[in-house]
Enzyme design. Structure first.
Site, PDB file in Angstrom:
ATOM      1  N   LYS A 134      72.676  -9.408  25.038  1.00  0.00           N
ATOM      2  CA  LYS A 134      71.693 -10.104  25.874  1.00  0.00           C
ATOM      3  C   LYS A 134      71.059 -11.216  25.057  1.00  0.00           C
ATOM      4  O   LYS A 134      70.031 -11.045  24.401  1.00  0.00           O
ATOM      5  CB  LYS A 134      70.616  -9.131  26.373  1.00  0.00           C
ATOM      6  CG  LYS A 134      69.899  -9.656  27.617  1.00  0.00           C
ATOM      7  CD  LYS A 134      70.870  -9.829  28.773  1.00  0.00           C
ATOM      8  CE  LYS A 134      70.215 -10.472  29.964  1.00  0.00           C
ATOM      9  NZ  LYS A 134      71.195 -10.763  31.030  1.00  0.00           N
ATOM     10  N   SER A 152      73.733 -11.036  35.757  1.00  0.00           N
ATOM     11  CA  SER A 152      72.374 -10.495  35.590  1.00  0.00           C
ATOM     12  C   SER A 152      71.769 -10.185  36.960  1.00  0.00           C
ATOM     13  O   SER A 152      72.296  -9.360  37.688  1.00  0.00           O
ATOM     14  CB  SER A 152      71.517 -11.465  34.780  1.00  0.00           C
ATOM     15  OG  SER A 152      71.960 -11.513  33.432  1.00  0.00           O
TER      16      SER A 152
END
Length: 627
Positions: free
Chosen positions: A194, A394
């Site tokens: 991430k 996402s």
């Protein structure tokens, strides 16, 4: 004294005059809005269907307010709806009035690899109908050349050529500047890959992020080469892209001749010469202007061939950054999109729902708001089919989890199943100026987050626990949706971004296909005839006044200023980095509290559409700074 009185009378007269003028403008605009009705589709003549794409191709054009248009602060470039272009090309192949299709790509700003492949497929259909497709640009770049490769004739200006850059590039990293300013960035995240927060806490990519990004760029670049090679076999695209210096040296630096020698273009000529060639196949224009030819305006053609749009397959578009609150088309505002869907479910006799996603993610709260509305469609018995465009990562994947089946393309960017939050505090910055803070507390969270005095360890731990909890929920949603265990999803999650081909192999998507395939699948699941099923667009309609102003602005808007040589491309890149820096700073201090967002995705889709909304929700209120 007489002078003062006289000056005062002049000022009062000016004030009264301006007030009267504003009133006249207001009532004039009000009358125009109330009396405005969209013009019926104008008659379309015959000639070449002209796709003068002086802007970008997007899933859903961004809404521009009437006030912005009237004040001249509207968008600098146009946005063309992808489905409109595809529908126009599909209609053109069987329309006897359309003698050819012309692509003028001089002002083209791109639109992402999935969109280019979809338009390219429609162009192939035109050529299969034995109609010529002619493309022109001074300088082709990746997206414009991917379209041009599907043309039967590719023209370039003798002073232009083809500049293939390939996938990849640089991101800005602010750790050094942040340290110099004394800003303390508090990061809460889950996911090895991430990397959205890395520009604020590192001076370079982490090894994990670089490895994942290289794999993504490599897959997309190979897909791009395969598409171009299939569309234009005679183009020596691999050798030209791999060693552009040798190609340029062989022609003494003449980039246009290098492209011609490599088979990337067919003809070198200016716009007048290109127009004369088009006139040979499409007919002459009534204009005496050099290079003119009989042409059919794209907007008029789209309007003339637009379906009624009152079908039983609802198409909900989630395009742009996912943000809290309300927003217009081109922005995936949680409240607005959920309200639109719930209203459509209440007012329309929908039999199935297709969710078209083209978003890198954003606010978790807004993503959950949209997902909740989609679940209500499922509760009402509607089959739900997800269609992924350029990017569905996402938060874009979060809203896809209710889908009974997920369609994507090999070039789709998806995954990035990870969560983060970030808060800056400025105690170090203030200390450099001799400013300190002090106060009293009654609980460990009193005054938190304290952006001027710093956060407490308790607050940091609570925020990290909150992010970890949301990540577990995210993984759980995906596991239930994909019929896998949370452990299996966690192994392919961790914030990693995948290309569509790999995502299909690991089970994040079900099938390859575009929006039309998703609509057909939704019709089958609803027991409707796919050949007869029609779509109903679930989106905000412009108010009459805005539509009136837009109709004027479209006629007055000048062509986009696009780079037409290599140095101009470099200048455009400088402007792009400046805008990116501003956007990154804004994201640091005005984004949603807890986010499912994707840094890598933002360079692969259509040019970013502007959006703004305030953060909401318990976590955002706790974080307190996203306002």
């Amino acid at each position: 004294m007489a002078f003062v009185k006289g000056a005062w009378r002049i000022l009062v007269a000016i004030k009264d005059g301006l007030a009267l003028l504003l009133l006249l403008l207001f009532f004039g605009a009000l009358y125009a809005a109330l009396s405005f009705s969209p013009k019926p589709a104008q008659k379309v003549g015959s000639g070449a269907l002209l796709l003068d794409l002086d802007g970008s191709i997007v899933e859903q054009p961004a809404e521009v307010s009437a006030m912005a248009l009237l004040s001249g602060s509207g968008p600098e470039t146009k946005e063309y709806r992808l489905s409109d272009i595809v529908a126009a090309l599909n209609a053109a192949k069987d329309d006897a009035k359309v003698k050819a299709v012309v692509l003028n790509l001089d002002g083209f700003a791109g639109g992402g690899q999935v969109a280019m492949a979809r338009v390219g497929k429609a162009l192939d259909g035109v050529r299969a109908a034995k109609k010529p497709v002619l493309a022109y640009a001074t300088l082709y770049s990746d997206d414009s050349y991917q379209l041009a490769a599907h043309a039967s004739e590719v023209w370039s200006d003798p002073l232009g050529g083809v500049a293939i850059l390939g996938r990849g590039g640089s991101n800005l990293y602010y750790k050094g500047l942040i340290d110099k300013l004394g800003v303390n960035t508090h990061v809460y995240r889950v996911g090895t890959y991430k990397s959205f927060v890395e520009p604020y806490i590192r001076s370079e990519q982490s090894p994990e992020a670089k490895q994942a990004n290289q794999a993504l760029a490599g897959a997309l670049w190979q897909n791009w080469q395969d598409d171009v090679a299939k569309a234009r076999p005679k183009a020596k695209i691999a050798a030209y892209a791999a060693d552009p210096l040798s190609a340029a040296r062989a022609t003494g630096g003449d980039i246009a001749k290098a492209a011609l020698a490599a088979g990337l273009v067919d003809k070198l000529g200016d716009e007048a010469a290109f127009g004369a060639r088009v006139a040979q196949v499409a007919g002459d224009s009534s204009s005496d202007k050099a290079g003119s030819f009989a042409s059919i305006d794209l907007a008029a053609y789209v309007k003339a061939h637009k379906p009624s749009g009152d079908g039983q397959i609802g198409v909900l578009t989630v395009a742009g950054d996912i943000v809290d609150g309300e927003g217009g088309p081109g922005t995936a505002a949680g409240d607005t999109i959920s309200d639109l869907l719930l209203t459509a479910l209440d007012e329309k006799d929908l039999k199935a729902l297709v969710v078209r996603v083209d978003s890198p993610g954003g606010s978790v709260m807004a993503s959950e708001k949209i997902r909740g509305a989609i679940l209500q469609a499922k509760a009402a018995g509607l089959p739900v089919v997800v269609s992924m465009a350029n990017v569905a990562a996402s938060g874009g994947y979060w809203v896809s989890t209710p889908g009974d089946v997920i369609f994507a393309e090999p070039d789709t960017i998806t995954g990035s199943i990870g969560v983060f939050g970030i808060i800056p505090s400025f105690e170090g910055t203030l200390a450099k100026m001799g400013i300190t803070t002090d106060g009293v507390r009654t609980t460990p969270l009193s005054g938190q987050p304290d952006v001027v005095g710093g956060t407490t360890p308790e607050f940091d731990q609570i925020m990290q626990l909150g992010v970890e909890d949301i990540y577990r929920r995210f993984v759980g949603l995906v596991a239930r949706s994909r019929h896998k265990t949370p452990q299996q999803i966690d192994a392919i999650a961790q914030g990693r971004v995948w290309d569509g081909g790999t995502a299909r192999q690991i089970g994040l998507v079900d099938r390859f296909g575009g929006l039309e395939d998703a609509i057909a699948e939704a019709a089958r699941r609803a027991k409707l005839d796919p050949a007869k099923a029609r779509a109903y667009a679930i989106e905000k309609k412009p108010d009459p006044f805005t539509e009136f102003v837009q109709s004027i602005a479209q006629r007055e808007q000048e062509d986009a200023t696009a780079p037409r040589d290599m140095l101009a491309m470099q200048a455009a890149a400088q402007r792009g980095w400046a805008m990116q820096a501003v956007s990154d700073v804004k994201a640091l201090v005005t984004g949603a509290g807890i986010r499912a967002d994707c840094l890598e995705c933002r360079g692969y889709g259509a040019p970013k559409q502007q959006s703004a909304a305030d953060g909401r929700g318990v976590m955002a209120m706790l974080a307190g700074l996203w306002r």
